[in-house]
Scaffold this motif. Sequence first.
Motif, mmCIF file in Angstrom:
data_model
loop_
_atom_site.group_PDB
_atom_site.id
_atom_site.type_symbol
_atom_site.label_atom_id
_atom_site.label_comp_id
_atom_site.label_asym_id
_atom_site.label_seq_id
_atom_site.Cartn_x
_atom_site.Cartn_y
_atom_site.Cartn_z
ATOM 1 N N ALA A 158 -64.356 -111.279 -31.838
ATOM 2 C CA ALA A 158 -63.735 -110.314 -31.967
ATOM 3 C C ALA A 158 -63.592 -109.057 -33.092
ATOM 4 O O ALA A 158 -63.311 -108.107 -32.834
ATOM 5 N N MET A 159 -64.486 -110.021 -34.090
ATOM 6 C CA MET A 159 -64.966 -109.027 -35.327
ATOM 7 C C MET A 159 -66.429 -107.816 -34.341
ATOM 8 O O MET A 159 -66.422 -106.387 -34.588
ATOM 9 N N GLN A 160 -67.129 -107.710 -33.301
ATOM 10 C CA GLN A 160 -67.817 -107.464 -32.702
ATOM 11 C C GLN A 160 -66.942 -106.742 -31.390
ATOM 12 O O GLN A 160 -67.856 -105.769 -31.488
ATOM 13 N N ALA A 161 -65.740 -106.773 -31.015
ATOM 14 C CA ALA A 161 -64.920 -105.698 -30.396
ATOM 15 C C ALA A 161 -64.815 -105.008 -31.651
ATOM 16 O O ALA A 161 -64.760 -103.963 -30.458
ATOM 17 N N PHE A 162 -63.897 -105.742 -32.458
ATOM 18 C CA PHE A 162 -64.079 -104.429 -33.100
ATOM 19 C C PHE A 162 -64.335 -103.423 -33.247
ATOM 20 O O PHE A 162 -64.033 -102.095 -33.006
ATOM 21 N N ALA A 163 -65.585 -103.806 -34.062
ATOM 22 C CA ALA A 163 -66.294 -103.301 -34.063
ATOM 23 C C ALA A 163 -67.178 -101.630 -33.462
ATOM 24 O O ALA A 163 -67.689 -100.976 -33.605
ATOM 25 N N ARG A 164 -67.118 -102.710 -32.135
ATOM 26 C CA ARG A 164 -67.689 -102.174 -30.636
ATOM 27 C C ARG A 164 -66.851 -99.989 -30.774
ATOM 28 O O ARG A 164 -66.881 -99.565 -30.048
ATOM 29 N N VAL A 165 -65.275 -100.953 -30.895
ATOM 30 C CA VAL A 165 -64.076 -99.689 -30.163
ATOM 31 C C VAL A 165 -64.304 -98.949 -31.609
ATOM 32 O O VAL A 165 -64.124 -97.932 -31.364
ATOM 33 N N VAL A 166 -64.690 -98.914 -33.051
ATOM 34 C CA VAL A 166 -64.828 -98.454 -33.938
ATOM 35 C C VAL A 166 -65.722 -96.959 -33.824
ATOM 36 O O VAL A 166 -66.339 -96.185 -33.694
ATOM 37 N N GLU A 167 -67.183 -97.836 -33.275
ATOM 38 C CA GLU A 167 -68.155 -97.172 -32.916
ATOM 39 C C GLU A 167 -68.218 -96.463 -31.507
ATOM 40 O O GLU A 167 -68.786 -94.904 -30.861
ATOM 41 N N ALA A 168 -67.544 -97.316 -30.424
ATOM 42 C CA ALA A 168 -67.230 -96.445 -29.474
ATOM 43 C C ALA A 168 -66.204 -95.124 -29.266
ATOM 44 O O ALA A 168 -65.757 -93.992 -28.199
ATOM 45 N N GLY A 169 -65.166 -95.319 -29.929
ATOM 46 C CA GLY A 169 -63.924 -94.753 -30.078
ATOM 47 C C GLY A 169 -63.042 -94.380 -28.959
ATOM 48 O O GLY A 169 -61.807 -93.876 -29.114
ATOM 49 N N SER A 170 -63.246 -96.157 -28.094
ATOM 50 C CA SER A 170 -63.012 -96.408 -27.013
ATOM 51 C C SER A 170 -62.585 -97.709 -26.611
ATOM 52 O O SER A 170 -63.064 -98.205 -26.752
ATOM 53 N N PHE A 171 -61.471 -97.977 -26.316
ATOM 54 C CA PHE A 171 -61.663 -99.764 -25.526
ATOM 55 C C PHE A 171 -62.631 -99.662 -24.473
ATOM 56 O O PHE A 171 -62.681 -100.525 -24.404
ATOM 57 N N THR A 172 -62.446 -98.275 -23.853
ATOM 58 C CA THR A 172 -63.055 -98.749 -22.190
ATOM 59 C C THR A 172 -64.372 -98.455 -22.596
ATOM 60 O O THR A 172 -65.219 -99.685 -22.078
ATOM 61 N N LYS A 173 -65.000 -97.419 -23.196
ATOM 62 C CA LYS A 173 -66.723 -97.532 -23.396
ATOM 63 C C LYS A 173 -66.411 -98.770 -24.249
ATOM 64 O O LYS A 173 -68.299 -99.601 -24.006
ATOM 65 N N ALA A 174 -65.978 -100.042 -25.523
ATOM 66 C CA ALA A 174 -66.485 -100.585 -25.960
ATOM 67 C C ALA A 174 -66.710 -102.239 -24.909
ATOM 68 O O ALA A 174 -67.156 -102.926 -24.889
ATOM 69 N N ALA A 175 -65.903 -101.833 -24.064
ATOM 70 C CA ALA A 175 -65.661 -102.792 -23.210
ATOM 71 C C ALA A 175 -67.107 -102.776 -22.280
ATOM 72 O O ALA A 175 -67.420 -103.877 -21.753
ATOM 73 N N GLU A 176 -67.435 -101.908 -21.801
ATOM 74 C CA GLU A 176 -68.378 -101.586 -20.615
ATOM 75 C C GLU A 176 -69.522 -102.518 -21.487
ATOM 76 O O GLU A 176 -70.471 -103.275 -20.714
ATOM 77 N N THR A 177 -69.944 -101.463 -22.788
ATOM 78 C CA THR A 177 -71.273 -102.344 -23.741
ATOM 79 C C THR A 177 -70.528 -103.688 -23.678
ATOM 80 O O THR A 177 -71.826 -103.853 -24.008
ATOM 81 N N LEU A 178 -69.716 -104.563 -23.844
ATOM 82 C CA LEU A 178 -69.875 -105.737 -24.306
ATOM 83 C C LEU A 178 -70.223 -106.593 -23.096
ATOM 84 O O LEU A 178 -70.155 -108.077 -22.683
ATOM 85 N N HIS A 179 -69.552 -105.938 -21.541
ATOM 86 C CA HIS A 179 -69.558 -106.230 -20.473
ATOM 87 C C HIS A 179 -68.314 -107.238 -20.636
ATOM 88 O O HIS A 179 -68.022 -108.718 -20.078
ATOM 89 N N MET A 180 -67.380 -106.316 -21.001
ATOM 90 C CA MET A 180 -66.169 -107.249 -20.880
ATOM 91 C C MET A 180 -64.932 -106.657 -20.466
ATOM 92 O O MET A 180 -64.956 -105.345 -20.374
ATOM 93 N N SER A 181 -63.660 -107.158 -20.039
ATOM 94 C CA SER A 181 -62.463 -106.423 -19.832
ATOM 95 C C SER A 181 -62.159 -105.708 -20.547
ATOM 96 O O SER A 181 -62.011 -106.085 -22.021
ATOM 97 N N LYS A 182 -61.274 -104.625 -20.562
ATOM 98 C CA LYS A 182 -60.478 -104.133 -20.947
ATOM 99 C C LYS A 182 -59.615 -104.885 -21.928
ATOM 100 O O LYS A 182 -59.690 -104.256 -22.940
#
Length: 314
Positions: A6-30
Amino acid sequence: MDRFDAMQAFARVVEAGSFTKAAETLHMSKTSVTQLVQQLEARLRVRLLNRTTRQVKVTADGAAYYERVLRVLADVDDAETSLSGASALPRGRLRVDVPSPLARMILVPALPAFHARYPEIQLDMGVSDRMVDVIGDNVDCVVRGGELTDPSLAARKVGDLQLGVYAAPDYLARAGTPAHPQELEDTHHRIVGFLWARTGKAFPYAMHKGGESLKVQGRHLFAFDDGNAYLAAGLAGLGVLWLPDYMAREHVLRGELRPLFGDWHLDPMPLYVAFPPNRHVSAKLRVFIEWVAELMAQHAPVTGPHAGKTPAPR
């Protein structure tokens, strides 16, 4: 809920500014990323992100929590690499982006030695001369030439690219050999244009000789935004080129390019490795930066002062 995920997901959303981009870079679904962040907010009983249909912005509480999350993630990475033997053998996936000529001529030929030294690093190398969103594209670092223009990035200067002016013998046979840089502005001469990623335009090159200084724009019929295509156009006799020495050297030795204006000087182009300043510099990123610096010390050593964090490059 796995709090670490959850912390990794939250950090990636903050850095990417987007749930979609964060999901792509984490290889997870939005949906999975959204659920992890929602579960984290429910556990903390705090809203971490403000969501609209157009953007995601971190709240004041979210920003403070993000800084702490970065330290936790960094501590976990340090704990893993501090295990017996791990500190001497960095491992994991490393995503980098490098200019196409530098990759083809210097970095890729040296990768067997890099792999032999660091066999546990998976290197995903983007090869382009385009502008890369280091944070949004989830890239660990970029290698770029030119003065840095993005003050939000940290950078290490790893080389100074010495520049020269060159043309193919076929071109010189048709257009004549210019004796002075100003002749490149004449109507019968052509340069090959390089379209810089920051502006999408070619720009004049500053040249110096004694007390004389001038900027040469030249005229072009062909312009490119890729260094390998730019070089190929010059070799095909389409115009005059401005090239780093490492790109021109072998072609000069083979007689495919001839240097021009040997008594004129061009300022060297600095080469940087740039990365997000708020992201933990992992062991694998540190050794990659050191490896690039070692290579450039052989091909284009730093001649000016080092730059730690400076305003970025192509």
